[in-house]
Motif scaffolding. Structure first.
Motif, PDB file in Angstrom:
ATOM      1  N   GLU A  74       0.911  -1.105  -0.038  1.00 21.22           N
ATOM      2  CA  GLU A  74      -0.008  -0.179  -0.131  1.00 21.22           C
ATOM      3  C   GLU A  74       0.725   1.220  -0.043  1.00 21.22           C
ATOM      4  OE1 GLU A  74      -2.772  -0.087   3.230  1.00 21.22           O
ATOM      5  OE2 GLU A  74      -3.555  -2.166   2.397  1.00 21.22           O
ATOM      6  N   ASN A  75       0.262   2.210  -0.211  1.00 20.15           N
ATOM      7  CA  ASN A  75       0.877   3.706  -0.201  1.00 20.15           C
ATOM      8  C   ASN A  75       2.112   3.914  -1.007  1.00 20.15           C
ATOM      9  OD1 ASN A  75      -0.837   4.898   1.956  1.00 20.15           O
ATOM     10  ND2 ASN A  75       0.124   3.041   3.298  1.00 20.15           N
ATOM     11  N   THR A  82      -6.691   6.242  -5.839  1.00 24.35           N
ATOM     12  CA  THR A  82      -6.598   6.139  -4.315  1.00 24.35           C
ATOM     13  C   THR A  82      -7.812   6.693  -3.536  1.00 24.35           C
ATOM     14  OG1 THR A  82      -5.377   8.216  -4.139  1.00 24.35           O
ATOM     15  CG2 THR A  82      -4.018   5.974  -4.175  1.00 24.35           C
ATOM     16  N   GLU A  84     -10.542   5.421  -2.600  1.00 22.09           N
ATOM     17  CA  GLU A  84     -11.288   4.891  -1.597  1.00 22.09           C
ATOM     18  C   GLU A  84     -10.139   4.418  -0.396  1.00 22.09           C
ATOM     19  OE1 GLU A  84     -14.121   1.731  -2.822  1.00 22.09           O
ATOM     20  OE2 GLU A  84     -14.275   3.033  -4.880  1.00 22.09           O
ATOM     21  N   GLY A  85      -9.074   4.959  -0.442  1.00 21.68           N
ATOM     22  CA  GLY A  85      -8.179   4.548   0.577  1.00 21.68           C
ATOM     23  C   GLY A  85      -6.882   3.985  -0.001  1.00 21.68           C
ATOM     24  N   ASP A  87      -5.796   0.995   0.405  1.00 24.51           N
ATOM     25  CA  ASP A  87      -5.897  -0.335   0.119  1.00 24.51           C
ATOM     26  C   ASP A  87      -6.586  -0.630  -1.024  1.00 24.51           C
ATOM     27  OD1 ASP A  87      -8.414   0.370   1.011  1.00 24.51           O
ATOM     28  OD2 ASP A  87      -8.965  -1.636   2.124  1.00 24.51           O
ATOM     29  N   ASP A  88      -7.104   0.453  -1.597  1.00 25.98           N
ATOM     30  CA  ASP A  88      -7.866   0.812  -2.858  1.00 25.98           C
ATOM     31  C   ASP A  88      -7.105   0.011  -4.270  1.00 25.98           C
ATOM     32  OD1 ASP A  88     -10.020   0.843  -4.552  1.00 25.98           O
ATOM     33  OD2 ASP A  88      -9.867   2.918  -4.785  1.00 25.98           O
ATOM     34  N   ARG A 125      -9.788  -5.780   0.712  1.00 31.95           N
ATOM     35  CA  ARG A 125      -9.968  -4.651   1.150  1.00 31.95           C
ATOM     36  C   ARG A 125     -10.313  -4.539   2.688  1.00 31.95           C
ATOM     37  NH1 ARG A 125     -11.984  -0.543  -2.184  1.00 31.95           N
ATOM     38  NH2 ARG A 125     -11.220   0.802  -0.391  1.00 31.95           N
ATOM     39  N   ASN A 126      -9.926  -3.487   3.334  1.00 31.52           N
ATOM     40  CA  ASN A 126      -9.889  -3.642   4.842  1.00 31.52           C
ATOM     41  C   ASN A 126     -11.381  -3.390   5.396  1.00 31.52           C
ATOM     42  OD1 ASN A 126      -7.144  -3.316   5.116  1.00 31.52           O
ATOM     43  ND2 ASN A 126      -7.156  -1.217   4.897  1.00 31.52           N
TER      44      ASN A 126
END
Length: 140
Positions: A74-75, A82, A84-85, A87-88, A125-126
């Motif tokens: 991630e990131n 990005t 939706e966060g 983890d998207d 997804r989280n």
């Protein structure tokens, strides 16, 4: 040839790898009517996937999660998608790597899986909601 198709919604799962073989079998008992055939399971989402692997030792599922998170972290500064966060975008990449469907032979009314094999929902997804599957069984 007989064809049976169902669409089901799985309950929400936490991020990780979850055995769903029983849910699949419970949703399509018509498999018992097929001597020689095929079961196709398709997931209607772009941030989760399906695979077949170890059905006994839960550490295998933990290791899948650990490894794919190292493969697709991630990131990353180069991710543009990005909205939706964090983890998207990694979830979309992981889903493409793992795949959206599995096929399993049906023999004498049963899935012809190996003794240690099961179908996994790979939730990337989280905070995912329930996931939709299209399950198709066909054969004679």
């Amino acid at each position: 040839m007989n064809y049976f198709q169902k669409e089901i919604k799985l309950k929400s799962h936490n991020r990780g790898y979850h055995l769903i073989t029983t849910e699949i079998l419970n949703s399509i008992p018509e498999i018992k009517e097929i001597n020689i055939g095929m079961l196709h399971v398709f997931i209607k989402h772009t941030s989760t996937s399906l695979t077949i692997n170890e059905n006994a030792d839960p550490t295998v599922r933990m290791d899948f999660e650990s490894h794919i998170n190292k493969m697709v972290p991630e990131n990353q500064s180069y991710y543009k998608h990005t909205y939706e966060g964090a983890d998207d975008m990694p979830a979309h990449i992981k889903a493409s790597l793992m795949g959206a469907s599995v096929q399993i032979p049906i023999t004498n009314g049963k899935l012809n899986l190996g003794i240690w094999q099961g179908v996994y929902l790979c939730e990337h997804r989280n905070f995912a909601s329930g996931r939709d599957l299209v399950i198709t069984a066909f054969g004679n």
